[in-house]
Design an enzyme around this catalytic site. Structure first.
Site, short mmCIF file in Angstrom:
data_model
loop_
_atom_site.label_atom_id
_atom_site.label_comp_id
_atom_site.label_asym_id
_atom_site.label_seq_id
_atom_site.Cartn_x
_atom_site.Cartn_y
_atom_site.Cartn_z
N GLU A 159 -5.61 -8.06 0.16
CA GLU A 159 -6.54 -7.78 1.44
C GLU A 159 -7.99 -7.61 1.17
OE1 GLU A 159 -5.06 -4.81 4.01
OE2 GLU A 159 -2.98 -5.40 3.52
N GLU A 177 0.98 -1.19 -0.01
CA GLU A 177 0.16 0.04 -0.07
C GLU A 177 1.07 1.19 -0.01
OE1 GLU A 177 -4.03 -1.95 1.92
OE2 GLU A 177 -3.00 -0.25 2.95
#
Length: 438
Positions: A349, A166
């Site tokens: 995720e 991320e």
């Protein structure tokens, strides 16, 4: 809920965690990280909690891997702590740290679990933060050196490797919005961290390939951007959010350029000769990870760029206050495929926080079961439309240290009592175990 047989035979289901959130930074000779420093600063973390013990995964890893195996998961996406491997970020190795990851990877293989390693999930060694951290261009070469060192030890047993988790959170959330370590609110620091985290990804990918390591991917987070109303101003607010949150890193990876909306705001803050780095930033990857949780409803706001604000939406929300919007996952799988040009995709995720409690030895988290069922269906619909999705990782295996929100927000399929550290599989764990059985 969709069943295992609804997906291709080689489709991989797994669970995800992150080192600082579960391992216990106080164990095994680990160095300090900027998250330790951030958590010691008053007001940064709920109840002044930290990751010094977390879930004690450092000592309880075998029990946790048994939970993964017994749940029917074929893979485990975990991360390594840079400071556990190199306490100063460079230089002297910590043998205890490398031995721990050796044991962990061997333990996965012994249980038939594919290891998917993330090299960086936000825990920068404090000595490197002292030198400017992600604002310092040298961090890219430091990260590449660490990556090769760790993979030279583990790479012969790793299934797939992600560089940095991320990148938006490493840069914007941490240097512009100040919500994560190092807690800055500085547009110049943001621009430089954006560029250097991208450069670090590219340099590490090149270095790993040169050292003979393959199956390297990138992992991006996404949040669906929707205007708050039909006005042009709301449309502009949503487009600005979409540019920096969803398009920026994909564009850099796969088109070797920054979106025009980003350059108009950040170009004067980027480091010198930033244009020369895109051949490295755009080093081809083997796969792309998609992290997705929610959507944002955007309205215009006064002030400097990005001149927008999130407003509450009408849909049901998780414990985080995030709207449940599975259609967004369908959208981003198509978007990721459009950029990545047919590379294998993984949902690396997806999950929800819920206010879970143990009652008579059980945890009823039916809301999580419904959430995952809806998102599995959205992913399957994208696959049926031709998106090359090859795996799905639920966040998270267990409740853990949820960064600035401490231990209050529970994302786990397994409940953790943070006083006793006892693990209790939740109803969602059992439901997924049934769904994933052949």
């Amino acid at each position: 809920m969709l069943q295992r047989n609804d997906f291709p035979e080689d489709f991989v289901f797994g669970v995800s965690t992150a080192a600082y959130q579960i391992e216990g930074q106080a164990f095994g000779g680990s160095g300090r990280t900027h998250w330790d420093d951030f958590a010691e600063t008053p007001g940064n973390v709920v109840r002044a909690e930290n990751g010094s013990i977390a879930c004690d995964h450092y000592n309880r890893w075998a029990e946790d891997l048994d939970l993964i195996r017994d749940g029917g998961y074929g893979a485990y996406r975990f991360s390594a702590s840079w400071a556990r491997v190199l306490p100063e970020g460079r230089g002297t190795l910590n043998p205890e740290g490398l031995d721990f990851y050796d044991r962990l990877v061997d333990g996965m293989l012994e249980r038939g679990i594919k290891p998917m390693l993330t090299l960086y999930h936000w825990e920068l060694p404090s000595p490197l933060a002292d030198l400017g951290g992600w604002r310092n261009r040298d961090v890219a070469s430091w990260f590449a050196d660490y990556s090769v060192l760790l993979m030279d030890r583990l790479g012969d047993r790793i299934w797939k490797t992600a560089t940095i988790n991320e990148l938006w959170c490493v840069s914007f959330l941490s240097h512009f919005f100040g919500e994560h370590a190092p807690g800055l609110r500085d547009i110049r620091a943001t621009a430089r961290s954006v560029h250097h985290v991208l450069l670090a990804h590219g340099m590490a990918t090149e270095a790993l390939r040169a050292a003979g390591h393959g199956d390297i991917g990138a992992v991006c987070n996404f949040s669906y951007a929707e205007p708050a109303d039909d006005s042009p101003e709301a449309a502009e607010a949503a487009a600005t959010f979409d540019a920096h949150y969803n398009q920026l890193f994909l564009s850099a990876f796969f088109r070797k350029k920054y979106p025009d909306r980003i350059l108009s705001a950040l170009e004067r803050h980027l480091p010198d000769r930033w244009q020369d780095d895109f051949d490295v930033i755009g080093t081809p990857v083997d796969w792309l990870g998609v992290n997705y949780y929610t959507r944002e409803i955007l309205a215009p706001a006064p002030g400097p760029w990005p001149a927008n604000k999130s407003v509450p939406g009408p849909l049901p929300k998780t414990q985080m206050g995030w709207e449940i919007y599975p259609e967004g996952l369908h959208h981003f799988l198509h978007l990721a495929n459009d950029y990545a040009g047919g590379l294998p995709l993984y949902v690396t995720e997806n999950g929800m926080a819920n206010d879970d409690t143990v009652v008579n030895g059980a945890v009823d988290d039916s809301a999580r079961i419904d959430y995952l069922a809806a998102h599995f269906a959205a992913a399957k619909r994208a696959m049926d439309e031709g998106v090359p999705l090859e795996g799905y990782f639920v966040w998270s295996l267990m409740d853990n240290f949820e960064w600035a929100l401490g231990y209050e927000k529970r994302f786990g399929l397994v409940h953790v009592d943070f006083d006793t550290l006892v693990r209790t599989p939740k109803a969602s764990y059992h439901a997924l175990k049934t769904a994933l059985s052949r």
